[in-house]
Design an enzyme around this catalytic site. Structure first.
Site, PDB file in Angstrom:
ATOM      1  N   GLY A 146       0.850  -1.182   0.000  1.00 28.45           N
ATOM      2  CA  GLY A 146       0.000   0.000   0.000  1.00 28.45           C
ATOM      3  C   GLY A 146       0.884   1.230   0.000  1.00 28.45           C
ATOM      4  N   GLN A 155       3.556   9.845   1.925  1.00 24.99           N
ATOM      5  CA  GLN A 155       4.810   9.165   1.562  1.00 24.99           C
ATOM      6  C   GLN A 155       5.367   9.659   0.235  1.00 24.99           C
ATOM      7  OE1 GLN A 155       3.080   5.001   2.373  1.00 24.99           O
ATOM      8  NE2 GLN A 155       5.254   4.775   2.831  1.00 24.99           N
ATOM      9  N   CYS A 204       7.712  -0.842   5.518  1.00 23.98           N
ATOM     10  CA  CYS A 204       7.163   0.408   4.992  1.00 23.98           C
ATOM     11  C   CYS A 204       8.171   0.996   4.013  1.00 23.98           C
ATOM     12  CB  CYS A 204       6.922   1.371   6.159  1.00 23.98           C
ATOM     13  SG  CYS A 204       6.219   2.947   5.674  1.00 23.98           S
ATOM     14  N   LEU A 205       7.686   1.477   2.887  1.00 23.13           N
ATOM     15  CA  LEU A 205       8.590   2.044   1.884  1.00 23.13           C
ATOM     16  C   LEU A 205       9.324   3.275   2.425  1.00 23.13           C
ATOM     17  CD1 LEU A 205       6.372   1.733  -1.330  1.00 23.13           C
ATOM     18  CD2 LEU A 205       8.318   0.289  -0.685  1.00 23.13           C
ATOM     19  N   HIS A 248      -2.482   0.169   8.371  1.00 21.94           N
ATOM     20  CA  HIS A 248      -1.142   0.755   8.259  1.00 21.94           C
ATOM     21  C   HIS A 248      -1.201   2.070   7.463  1.00 21.94           C
ATOM     22  CE1 HIS A 248       3.373   0.233   7.428  1.00 21.94           C
ATOM     23  NE2 HIS A 248       3.020   1.182   6.590  1.00 21.94           N
ATOM     24  N   GLU A 249      -1.920   2.054   6.347  1.00 23.19           N
ATOM     25  CA  GLU A 249      -1.956   3.246   5.481  1.00 23.19           C
ATOM     26  C   GLU A 249      -2.763   4.380   6.108  1.00 23.19           C
ATOM     27  OE1 GLU A 249       0.221   3.212   3.283  1.00 23.19           O
ATOM     28  OE2 GLU A 249       0.529   1.053   3.181  1.00 23.19           O
ATOM     29  N   HIS A 299      -0.728   6.311   8.434  1.00 24.84           N
ATOM     30  CA  HIS A 299       0.135   7.320   7.793  1.00 24.84           C
ATOM     31  C   HIS A 299      -0.575   8.674   7.703  1.00 24.84           C
ATOM     32  CE1 HIS A 299       3.839   5.438   6.475  1.00 24.84           C
ATOM     33  NE2 HIS A 299       3.212   4.400   5.945  1.00 24.84           N
TER      34      HIS A 299
HETATM   35 CO    CO Z   1       4.028   2.583   5.401  1.00 30.04          CO
END
Ligand code: CO
Length: 162
Positions: free
Chosen positions: A48, A53, A91-92, A133-134, A137
């Site tokens: 995701g 991000q 996580c990216l 998770h998203e 963010h």
């Molecule tokens: Co993330």
């Protein structure tokens, strides 16, 4: 114009700790961002991706599903199951770390799609995990906040919230 791969903001970039703003108008810029975020997520093999991000502090996420890229505008988790399960997350924006995070097994989420239609969705398992998770963010929360500080490499320790 075709979608492009966007650069990812890496921790401790400040935008990752900001509360993202609600989207009030689904304009061309948002439509373009959805396409670019989808392409970026697939290129980086992310489960995701959230708009902060890629440097946009707005309430937009994309999720990698077996049916393709799912975009959620102004997503709101309306129910979280009491029952939780641990699962591995990365996580990216935190390229060097993975950890076990306990998340609700099932959630209900309400959001707007690209056609400005309100959608209510029930999610379970990995799908529910990725959405949680998203959405975190969008509230400036990172998965490392759920990990024990002691086990974290020093560079991740100072800015954790809890
Ligand atoms: Co993330």
């Amino acid at each position: 114009m075709s979608a492009k791969i966007l650069p990812i903001k890496i921790y401790p970039d400040k935008i990752l700790r900001q509360k993202a703003a609600k989207i009030n108008r689904l304009d061309k810029k948002i439509q373009r961002l959805i396409l670019d975020m989808g392409k970026t997520m697939l290129a980086k093999e992310g489960a995701g991706l959230a708009a902060p991000q890629v440097g946009e502090s707005i309430r937009l996420i994309v999720v990698n599903t077996k049916n393709g890229v799912l975009a959620m505008i102004n997503p709101k988790i309306t129910r979280r199951s009491w029952s939780k399960e641990p699962g591995e997350e990365g996580c990216l924006s935190l390229p060097d770390i993975i950890g076990q995070v306990k998340r609700s097994k099932k959630i209900k989420v309400i959001y707007y799609n690209e056609d400005n239609k309100q959608i209510k969705l029930s999610a379970a398992g990995l799908f529910a995990r990725v959405i949680q998770h998203e959405v975190d963010h969008l509230n400036g929360v990172l998965f490392i906040d759920y990990l024990k500080k002691k086990g974290l490499p020093a560079k991740f320790r100072e800015q954790t919230l809890r």
